[in-house]
Design an enzyme around this catalytic site. Structure first.
Site, short mmCIF file in Angstrom:
data_model
loop_
_atom_site.label_atom_id
_atom_site.label_comp_id
_atom_site.label_asym_id
_atom_site.label_seq_id
_atom_site.Cartn_x
_atom_site.Cartn_y
_atom_site.Cartn_z
N TRP A 97 -9.87 0.48 -5.42
CA TRP A 97 -9.32 1.80 -5.06
C TRP A 97 -7.89 1.95 -5.59
CZ3 TRP A 97 -10.82 6.39 -3.63
CH2 TRP A 97 -10.05 7.23 -2.81
N HIS A 99 -7.60 -5.71 -0.02
CA HIS A 99 -6.36 -4.94 0.16
C HIS A 99 -5.60 -5.49 1.37
CE1 HIS A 99 -4.02 -1.25 -0.20
NE2 HIS A 99 -4.17 -1.02 1.08
N LYS A 143 4.24 1.98 -2.37
CA LYS A 143 4.69 3.17 -3.10
C LYS A 143 6.13 3.46 -2.66
CE LYS A 143 0.10 5.24 -1.96
NZ LYS A 143 -0.89 4.59 -2.75
N SER A 193 0.83 -1.21 0.00
CA SER A 193 0.00 0.00 0.00
C SER A 193 0.87 1.26 0.00
CB SER A 193 -0.95 -0.07 1.20
OG SER A 193 -2.09 0.68 0.92
C1 GCU Z 1 -5.35 4.83 1.68
C2 GCU Z 1 -4.74 5.60 0.53
C3 GCU Z 1 -3.90 4.71 -0.37
C4 GCU Z 1 -2.91 3.91 0.44
C5 GCU Z 1 -3.62 3.19 1.56
C6 GCU Z 1 -2.69 2.48 2.56
O1 GCU Z 1 -6.32 3.96 1.19
O2 GCU Z 1 -5.77 6.23 -0.17
O3 GCU Z 1 -3.20 5.48 -1.32
O4 GCU Z 1 -2.20 3.03 -0.37
O5 GCU Z 1 -4.35 4.12 2.34
O6 GCU Z 1 -1.53 2.77 2.63
O7 GCU Z 1 -3.22 1.65 3.30
#
Ligand code: GCU
Length: 428
Positions: A359, A409, A272, A268
């Site tokens: 998402w 997720h 990144k 997540s």
């Molecule tokens: C939120 C956010 C995402 C991210 C995620 C996470 O959903 O919008 O961009 O990847 O959190 O890190 O759990």
């Protein structure tokens, strides 16, 4: 100054938590989940220098790679301040045990601190290595965790983190501090025994040790050492990625670990981060992005699920201060995320998506991996060569792995098995 009027930390943290924990339906009500509504877009060229001349050979790649890297630093993740590039952290091994996991592994805790700042931030690294590493250094996975090192495994010998934590739904965090109840709370995401049994070490660090994840105007974490970022300098993702590089500096010195075989992994927002860490630091042998989505592996121009505008609004501290200027004009971004993936070339890279994680735009992650593949082809390697997105639970790709698994997720054993299989093939 990154933020002219930073809100009080408590308020900022609450706001960001509401966004993080809001049900997908409310936080994403204005998001597009309809393929038919994905706008027409043209991706910035991968194998073309900024002056328009084509990139045709592997020898030309480092120059093109540098161009792309600079564009990402300037417009998205931010440059690392000079002082942070030079700093050497002080290393202290604070605990070492040799009878971990029923005697299968060793466990070590290492603190990395700033020599001139005894009161400054401390990064706590946990290293678990198979017993066989005592005879011969082993490959490793390195990843940041969301909730403290003590959450990755219930063994009470792992030190309970004393750092600031985001509250959790289960009430294991009280007044922003972890409690004993949080031991092992994230164990399902960190199958330590599986890694150890397959001959890998695991190194992990709490991301909040580097920079607590709320918009405090860059006062705390390592920003207290390096100061307020300038417009095109790092946000939190840039600083978390920098921390991964510092952990690798240590792992290179650890006799149990083969420092040339360290894969960086993240889920997540930390996916990144893993991608940006792999881009910044070519010492990482393999890079794994799990469900990284917007600002990670997914193409920004598709504007499917989370958008650039949405992420900059919800998490103003993650990227640099130039990125929001593209909120309403993503087509003007000089880069898109396929080029971020390409910065890993010719190293192996794994992109994992989940079916119920729209998402994060799984299809956008697949298309991104595919559009990155020509960078590997320069080296005579194959990236993702299939034309269609694969069915669920059927990984594809030769040097870029792509899979979409069933479920939400998360990081699951299915994901880890694919990453370990890929590491067996390419890194071990
Ligand atoms: C939120 C956010 C995402 C991210 C995620 C996470 O959903 O919008 O961009 O990847 O959190 O890190 O759990």
């Amino acid at each position: 100054m990154k933020n002219c009027c930073p809100p009080a930390p408590a308020i900022a943290a609450t706001v960001s938590l509401l966004l993080v924990f809001a049900p997908p339906s409310s936080r994403a009500q204005d998001a597009n989940y309809d393929e038919a509504r994905v706008p027409e877009y043209v991706l910035p060229p991968l194998l073309q220098f900024e002056d328009g001349t084509p990139v045709k050979t592997a020898e030309q790649w480092p120059k093109r790679r540098q161009e792309i890297f600079e564009l990402f630093a300037e417009n998205v993740y931010g440059h690392v301040p000079e002082k942070a590039k030079e700093v050497k952290l002080k290393i202290d091994v604070t605990q070492a045990v040799t009878d971990f996991l029923d005697d299968k592994a060793s466990m070590k805790e290492v603190s990395l601190s700033f020599p001139d700042r005894p009161d400054g931030p401390v990064l706590h690294l946990l290293v678990i290595a198979p017993k066989k590493a005592m005879g011969e250094p082993v490959p490793a996975f390195l990843g940041l965790n969301f909730r403290g090192n003590h959450t990755i495994h219930p063994d009470p010998r792992i030190t309970l983190s004393e750092s600031w934590m985001r509250p959790d739904k289960e009430g294991r965090v009280v007044d922003h501090r972890a409690t004993e109840k949080s031991r092992g709370a994230s164990a399902s995401r960190w199958p330590v025994e599986m890694l150890i049994d397959r001959g890998y070490a695991l190194a992990t660090m709490y991301y909040g040790d580097i920079d607590p994840d709320f918009d405090d105007g860059f006062e705390n974490g390592i920003h207290s050492v390096f100061g307020q970022p300038k417009e095109t300098e790092w946000g939190s993702i840039g600083s978390w990625a920098w921390g991964l590089g510092k952990a690798l500096d240590y792992l290179e010195l650890d006799a149990l670990i083969d420092g040339t075989k360290v894969s960086v992994i993240g889920h997540s927002r930390l996916g990144k981060t893993a991608l940006w860490a792999g881009a910044m630091d070519e010492r990482f042998a393999m890079v794994v992005s799990n469900d990284s989505g917007c600002g990670g592996a997914a193409l920004s121009r598709r504007q499917f699920g989370e958008t650039v505008k949405r992420i900059n609004t919800s998490f103003p501290h993650w990227f640099n201060d130039r990125f929001p200027s593209y909120d309403d004009r993503v087509g003007d971004l000089p880069v898109d995320q396929h080029q971020l993936i390409a910065l890993m070339a010719p190293r192996p890279v794994c992109i994992g998506s989940a079916e119920d994680d729209q998402w994060a735009d799984p299809r956008g992650e697949f298309l991104s991996a595919k559009a990155a593949s020509p960078a590997w082809e320069l080296f005579g390697k194959e990236g993702v060569e299939v034309e269609e997105m694969p069915p669920v639970n059927q990984p594809v790709g030769e040097t870029i792995s792509y899979h979409i698994r069933t479920g939400k997720h998360d990081v699951t054993d299915f994901d880890w098995k694919r990453y370990l299989d890929f590491a067996d093939r390419h890194v071990k």
